[in-house]
Design an enzyme around this catalytic site. Structure first.
Site, mmCIF file in Angstrom:
data_model
loop_
_atom_site.group_PDB
_atom_site.id
_atom_site.type_symbol
_atom_site.label_atom_id
_atom_site.label_comp_id
_atom_site.label_asym_id
_atom_site.label_seq_id
_atom_site.Cartn_x
_atom_site.Cartn_y
_atom_site.Cartn_z
ATOM 1 N N GLY A 1 6.364 -5.665 -1.298
ATOM 2 C CA GLY A 1 6.958 -6.700 -2.137
ATOM 3 C C GLY A 1 7.392 -7.956 -1.423
ATOM 4 N N THR B 1 -0.143 -7.494 -0.919
ATOM 5 C CA THR B 1 -0.564 -8.173 -2.151
ATOM 6 C C THR B 1 -0.494 -9.697 -2.018
ATOM 7 O OG1 THR B 1 0.172 -6.285 -3.481
ATOM 8 C CG2 THR B 1 -0.113 -8.372 -4.630
ATOM 9 N N SER C 1 1.606 1.895 -0.636
ATOM 10 C CA SER C 1 1.728 1.606 -2.068
ATOM 11 C C SER C 1 2.343 2.809 -2.797
ATOM 12 C CB SER C 1 0.357 1.273 -2.655
ATOM 13 O OG SER C 1 -0.546 2.322 -2.403
ATOM 14 N N ASN D 1 -2.093 6.569 9.212
ATOM 15 C CA ASN D 1 -1.860 6.460 7.763
ATOM 16 C C ASN D 1 -1.728 7.864 7.159
ATOM 17 O OD1 ASN D 1 -1.814 5.917 5.071
ATOM 18 N ND2 ASN D 1 -3.655 4.627 5.053
ATOM 19 N N MET E 1 -8.894 1.440 -3.722
ATOM 20 C CA MET E 1 -10.035 1.007 -2.912
ATOM 21 C C MET E 1 -10.858 2.206 -2.434
ATOM 22 S SD MET E 1 -9.424 -2.135 -3.200
ATOM 23 C CE MET E 1 -10.670 -2.842 -2.140
ATOM 24 N N CYS F 1 -2.495 7.593 2.167
ATOM 25 C CA CYS F 1 -3.484 7.008 1.246
ATOM 26 C C CYS F 1 -3.439 7.761 -0.088
ATOM 27 C CB CYS F 1 -4.891 7.071 1.812
ATOM 28 S SG CYS F 1 -6.090 6.477 0.579
ATOM 29 N N LEU G 1 -10.583 3.700 0.681
ATOM 30 C CA LEU G 1 -10.859 3.637 2.122
ATOM 31 C C LEU G 1 -12.204 3.002 2.492
ATOM 32 C CD1 LEU G 1 -9.402 7.041 3.418
ATOM 33 C CD2 LEU G 1 -9.013 4.825 4.503
ATOM 34 N N ASN H 1 -4.281 -0.791 -6.827
ATOM 35 C CA ASN H 1 -5.576 -0.630 -6.159
ATOM 36 C C ASN H 1 -5.950 0.827 -6.050
ATOM 37 O OD1 ASN H 1 -5.852 0.504 -3.154
ATOM 38 N ND2 ASN H 1 -3.781 -0.364 -3.368
ATOM 39 N N LYS I 1 -7.922 -2.323 8.805
ATOM 40 C CA LYS I 1 -8.032 -1.379 7.685
ATOM 41 C C LYS I 1 -7.988 0.038 8.243
ATOM 42 C CE LYS I 1 -9.073 0.401 3.644
ATOM 43 N NZ LYS I 1 -8.044 0.433 2.585
HETATM 44 O O1 RRO Z 1 -8.133 2.340 0.639
HETATM 45 C C1 RRO Z 1 -7.245 2.582 -0.194
HETATM 46 O O2 RRO Z 1 -7.513 2.921 -1.367
HETATM 47 C C2 RRO Z 1 -5.821 2.541 0.150
HETATM 48 C C3 RRO Z 1 -5.298 3.125 1.281
HETATM 49 BR BR1 RRO Z 1 -6.350 3.903 2.606
HETATM 50 C C4 RRO Z 1 -3.892 3.139 1.474
HETATM 51 O O3 RRO Z 1 -3.348 3.667 2.458
HETATM 52 N N1 RRO Z 1 -3.122 2.564 0.537
HETATM 53 C C5 RRO Z 1 -3.642 1.968 -0.560
HETATM 54 O O4 RRO Z 1 -2.886 1.464 -1.400
HETATM 55 N N2 RRO Z 1 -4.991 1.973 -0.747
#
Ligand code: RRO
Length: 315
Positions: free
Chosen positions: A254, A276, A198, A131, A77, A134, A79, A75, A51
């Site tokens: 995908g 996914t 994403s 990354n 999330m 995000c 981080l 999503n 992650k």
């Molecule tokens: O953790 C996230 O919300 C997240 C990250 Br860091 C990312 O690079 N890409 C994503 O779709 N979610």
């Protein structure tokens, strides 16, 4: 091609690092905790990708923050991760699984990235993936859409990382933006590209409930899964062409079947990450997609996954 082969070689080499299988998890998918990372190690995945890590541990955004639907997933999330010190301690144990370990580095501000990268690189991952994309931290734009900031950041991280270094980029939707990022990467080189993160700030609506489906940012989040495959393929192809195939690319977006992985290889990816589909199907997804890819390549007479890379025909 019409040659028949009993077994097709699905290994690959990226920036001098050998992967036993050209399939692996996408950062974020089942790779936050020690238990998840060790389970990846025991699975068929060709690499263990962590992650994205931040300076301090984070619980992430409020739930619900992940929602699967017919077209894929959304999503936000935010981080959630153990903090980079915990991943630095975990890396030696992860390396005993005898497949590459890729440390994904993020940050909440520019200074975080080199600080994390320096320490995590000393822990000995095989590759570092920075990354730049995000989409889910409120008030923090995706760095990859700011070309000057991206260049600055790549230079700073490059200076403190000895192992192969790559960047995970957001999707671009215009050739001018592919060209602008390619120019950045010519001035501030990296060893590989992971394409794409994403599709940021999408909105999925449940018409029955007349509601958004995830809580953060008013329901806005990153789109993954089958619906984004054409966007991912276009980005893989655009960067493959911009560098004449000279920077290895890990395709992300995908991939649910061996045919999807084959399409990424044709576009120019040397390996493929699965997000996914891994979350939805679990670790057995690697065995299934490896078997399907093996069958596709065998039927078409390719001796290896490597032989396919970039061979997309244009009309
Ligand atoms: O953790 C996230 O919300 C997240 C990250 Br860091 C990312 O690079 N890409 C994503 O779709 N979610």
């Amino acid at each position: 091609m019409t040659l028949a082969h009993d077994t097709v070689d699905l290994s690959c080499t990226i920036a001098g690092v050998r992967f036993p299988l050209c399939l692996m998890n996408a950062s974020g998918a089942l790779c936050v905790t020690r238990e998840e990372l060790e389970a990846l190690g025991r699975s068929r995945t060709g690499a263990i990708v962590t992650k994205s890590m931040t300076l301090e541990a984070r619980t992430g955004n409020p739930e619900p923050r992940y929602y699967p639907f017919a077209g894929g997933s959304i999503n936000s999330m935010g981080l959630p991760n153990l903090g980079y010190r915990a991943y630095a301690e975990l890396i030696p144990a992860l390396k005993t699984f005898r497949k590459p370990v890729i440390a994904s580095v993020a940050g909440l501000c520019e200074d975080d990235f080199p600080e994390i990268a320096r320490t995590i690189a000393r822990a000995g991952p095989d590759l570092v993936e920075v990354n730049l994309s995000c989409p889910n931290i409120a008030g923090k734009p995706q760095i990859g859409y700011d070309f000057e900031a991206s260049e600055r950041l790549i230079r700073r991280v490059r200076a403190v990382v000895d192992c192969p270094l790559g960047v995970k980029l957001p999707p671009y939707f215009d050739p001018a933006h592919h060209a602008a990022m390619a120019e950045v990467l010519k001035r501030a080189p990296v060893d590989f590209l992971s394409l794409i993160n994403s599709v940021g700030n999408a909105l999925v609506i449940d018409p029955d409930r007349e509601s958004v489906v995830i809580k953060p940012k008013g329901g806005f989040g990153g789109l993954g899964g089958p619906g984004i495959k054409p966007v991912a393929l276009a980005n893989v192809r655009a960067f493959w062409k911009a560098f004449d195939g000279r920077i290895p690319i890990i395709g992300v977006g995908g991939v649910v079947s061996g045919t999807d992985a084959f399409e990424h290889l044709l576009a120019g990816a040397s390996a493929v990450q699965i997000g996914t589909a891994l979350v939805e199907e679990g670790l057995k997804v690697f065995d299934r997609i490896a078997g399907e890819l093996q069958a596709v390549l065998k039927k078409k007479g390719y001796p290896s996954a490597t032989a396919v890379v970039g061979r997309l025909k244009e009309l």
